[in-house]
Scaffold this active site. Structure first.
Site, mmCIF file in Angstrom:
data_model
loop_
_atom_site.group_PDB
_atom_site.id
_atom_site.type_symbol
_atom_site.label_atom_id
_atom_site.label_comp_id
_atom_site.label_asym_id
_atom_site.label_seq_id
_atom_site.Cartn_x
_atom_site.Cartn_y
_atom_site.Cartn_z
ATOM 1 N N LYS C 188 0.831 -1.215 0.000
ATOM 2 C CA LYS C 188 0.000 0.000 0.000
ATOM 3 C C LYS C 188 0.861 1.259 0.000
ATOM 4 O O LYS C 188 0.535 2.259 -0.641
ATOM 5 C CB LYS C 188 -0.909 -0.006 1.235
ATOM 6 N N HIS C 191 2.000 1.727 -3.433
ATOM 7 C CA HIS C 191 0.802 2.151 -4.166
ATOM 8 C C HIS C 191 0.618 3.661 -4.026
ATOM 9 O O HIS C 191 0.420 4.371 -5.021
ATOM 10 C CB HIS C 191 -0.414 1.398 -3.596
#
Lengths: 339, 339, 339, 339
Positions: C188, C191
């Site tokens: 994440k 990301h």
């Protein structure tokens, strides 16, 4: 005064020579006996074990470590049990300042003083002197002043800054107590981060000069190659050794790094003796990491760091992703390297 | 020898003074009569019209233009009809090298020689001398050698580069014939591109040093603020005037730009007299544009350029787009500026 | 199955709604009672103390934390003593993956399982579903599969990838077990690092489009301003709301972030409701820091991060250093801001 | 309506197929006869000389060029003498917008209309439709609307933007009249500049994920290598094909470029079929050049461009300069490449 030096590589050995010349007594140790013998010949007191090294120093001892950053903790584990309260350890290598803070706290629990010194000057320091960025307790730093003064370049190394009247300051001598533990290596860390940026600025500019003749080259005319629209503006064959020599006098970008560049280009105008794989020794990384913690934008310093990573092939997978995407949307096939 | 100088601003006036001191005869003109009178007092021959200026010069005339880049074409339109075949025009300002190529071709059609000179040295050039990067015809450049030699710093301005034996070269004197028309300004352009990069490297590093105390500050703890994980590592109050003074002696990053920085910080340690809106005068842009034409990666030089744009608020709309996106996907609301 | 949710802000509340709609039983708690009541109205079981919250959950409990990263440790200190061996804690917020590793080890010492989930989707996740990046023990992650499946967008959220046949994989459903503890938040983190880069690319490009009319503007002609050489090439008044809408269909750069941009520009074409001070919530910083540790060059991701810092004025001191240097060598005086 | 198409490569041929399917009459020409024959089989009217091509078109003719940017001027030199006042030329390739302005002026002098169309969509455009950015005279663009509408993806290609009510606009159809001559290619240029940035953001992020296992690798411990301080934080073996597939559903960074990346990684998880030499086709360069002219900071777009240059070895000389400097001040010797 007396100083013990552990670590007699390029930097440590030259520093001992400079101290001996200034009539300081240097007790030296290195795990390589030959390195010790070489310095005995220069007037240092050689020792061949850490125990003997410590024994030859008078309390309160001042022990300067000039070993690779990765070797400091091991050396401290050996050294500290041999020392007494009031002794001083100086780490003059390229340690991360956060390690200084930890080590200083540990040393303090044994009443040993810990001083960190960022040392700039490289192999030229023997003659030019070393620029010393010092962190630690005020009284301890003052106690070591004769050592710092002998290692530093001295006031004549640069023209005076007009209007400067700070008689108590040692910055003009080339050494400075920057703050508490870690401050010396923090300042040195940023010094090196700046160094990366300056070096990269010269390198990029010279690459632009070197390619000022691209208009003379025949370029491919295919959909994968961007044609040069104005070849008539890129017809220069520029002489980089002469230009770097030129810039050393009177230009805005004169510097010692430029002096070194002119010297390198003089003997190897196309730098054919280099492959262009550029190492980084940590400080550039730590500077960018500190900038991120501080929320300070450092696009130049980070670009300089990433250029070094890329020079070692570390962008390779990124580049493959780009080629794969281009193939995906446009059916583009990679061109092979120029032969 | 005799030289005519048009444009008596900071740069032009100082150059005339330096030439007069070296016993060259200077005929001068500026559209501001007071600027002419000031130089008459220094021993120059003042004139108050371009016609008179040309009349006072002996053929073949050597006319040096030191006017803003944007004013060169207008001045040439006035000047060239008054000149004779064999006369020489020297553009010593900050012209784009592509304009030199065009102007040189136009001048040649009237048998007038055109020489472009990139001039570095700033306001300090009067004393330090000017670093001169010269483009044009070989014989014409050689004819002007006495002028260049008087303006340049001379061989003593920097220590000799070890092993250098190029007796015919003038680079050690501080001036160099770099190539045909435009080559002088091309080299000066890249010089300034490098200058932007070096300046930015120092600026970013000093900003990192200045914020080494962020661990002492109380930060907001909301979802829009990244907390500092290790405040204990950012507890330093670093003295920037002292550190920049220190680095001037023995460090790897010593340079004239550092000397100037130390001097500025001495008188204004927080630089409160500046707003931080940084102009750019074209060369940085042209350097990046040349790099793009040449396919040379210049992440540092471009970062330095874009930092200047951003300092003038030019990223504002980009930033608003980011805030709008963040609001769109996360409902994030902008924080207001610190008071 | 049953899930406990602590933290009913924008993200947590929407996730509970999505789970309730999928017939999962949700026990909820928030330190703000009104937030609990709002979800009771949506079918969740409300609780008003952590003790009551834990008591309403059947062992082995599954407790999902959706609180600010800075509040996780405090919540764990309250929560863990109330839990039993075999219970599961899921951190679905924006924690640093290194904290997951530490917290997972601590939880394990009490036989409590720890799962980290990077949750992407923003305020749209209620309808679109959430993309879930999961780290932790394999069996525990599998146990939670019904929850992840209900939160995730499901296979129809994107067209199938041609040739893909990985029946055991859940990636096509929109959730994935990425690896051991921390792996979810690591993925994440990157990301979000990518997200910063993509956002910045759009933002910069739109700024270039917006300024395609600079040739129509009258610019200053002084030595501190670079004149635009070819104003005739910058005469376009481009309609950004229309162009971003256009690019949504068939272009190579179509994306959800572009959809959001088109939407924002539709209602506020000049984005006048934003000041352009762009926050960063940590992941972009950590991504660059990870890249530095890995020696991976990330010039784009770092540029995106630094643009955000600069948008908040953090380059101010750097810029002042540049102005001070320019004043030092060239006597340049800063221009004031445009009125 | 009737359209003539010159240039039947990947893009041109697919566009003809799409037009024929929409019941437009297509007269086609390519210097490669086989390309013409292939399209005859698809229902196009084939011609084998430019003269015949022009003869088969009814006045006012609409001739679409889909040839490499470098071939446009030659084709125009052949074509224009064969056309009549009132005919229309459409350049749908990747021309520099400044060439459009020049060509439009030349065409106008012969009463021929000139329209520039930036065409995005790649090889997928045949099915997905093409995003068309159009520049030129308003009436001429309106006359061509049926062609643009057939090539464009249509309103269903993306979900509606909430609140949008611009009935006269064609942006929702996937084509847009952006402004006068050159505006279409200007917008397409920036589109591609953005594309470079987005691609680079994904590429860098994936490189960070790929190296999340560096803590498992044994690293050298010498002064030229920076040791990884926390190997325990880099122990992840992340599955890039699965992660990119995952992000396609519900994440903030979903996009068509991500779809393509997931597809490429599915078939070649390590991208071993690519060397990583990334071409650039001009628009990225022109975007950065435009940004510089406009004084718009584009650190991301330029970083993306320079990464491509570097992927092709263009930083090599810069890197050698860095190595030479390091050798100069520190005696550092380059490490050889990993075997």
């Amino acid at each position: 005064m007396q100083l013990g030096m552990i670590g007699l590589g390029r930097m440590g050995a030259n520093m001992v020579c400079r101290l001996v010349k200034a009539d300081h007594e240097c007790v030296v140790y290195d795990r390589t006996p030959q390195a010790v013998k070489n310095l005995q010949a220069q007037g240092a007191i050689g020792t061949f074990s850490v125990e003997d090294f410590v024994a030859r120093l008078a309390a309160p001892r001042a022990v300067w470590l000039m070993v690779p950053a990765a070797a400091v903790d091991d050396m401290l584990a050996t050294l500290i049990p041999l020392l007494q309260p009031g002794d001083i350890i100086i780490d003059g290598g390229n340690s991360y300042y956060r390690d200084d803070i930890r080590r200083g706290t540990e040393a303090k629990s044994k009443q040993i003083h810990y001083v960190d010194v960022g040392t700039s000057g490289g192999v030229a320091g023997l003659d030019r002197g070393y620029c010393l960025m010092v962190g630690g307790e005020k009284e301890v730093v003052q106690h070591l002043a004769p050592i710092f003064a002998a290692l530093a370049p001295g006031i004549d190394a640069a023209p005076p800054t007009a209007g400067r009247k700070k008689p108590g300051s040692t910055a003009e001598q080339g050494y400075l107590h920057c703050g508490p533990q870690g401050a010396g290596h923090f300042v040195k860390m940023v010094h090196n981060g700046i160094e990366y940026g300056i070096m990269g600025a010269y390198a990029e500019g010279l690459n632009v000069l070197r390619n000022a003749n691209v208009g003379k080259q025949k370029s491919d005319s295919d959909a994968e190659t961007t044609p040069l629209r104005n070849p008539e503006f890129y017809q220069y064959e520029l002489d980089l050794p002469e230009i770097t020599e030129l810039w050393r006098r009177g230009s805005v970008i004169g510097s010692w790094l430029l002096d070194l560049t002119a010297s390198a280009l003089l003997t190897d105008p196309k730098l054919e003796s280099y492959a262009g794989r550029v190492s980084d020794s940590g400080e550039g990384r730590w500077t960018v990491a500190a900038a991120i913690d501080e929320a300070v934008p450092v696009p130049i310093l980070s670009a300089a760091l990433f250029e070094r990573f890329s020079s070692r092939g570390e962008a390779g997978f990124s580049d493959k992703v780009l080629s794969a995407m281009r193939h995906g949307f446009g059916g583009h096939v990679e061109k092979t390297a120029k032969q």
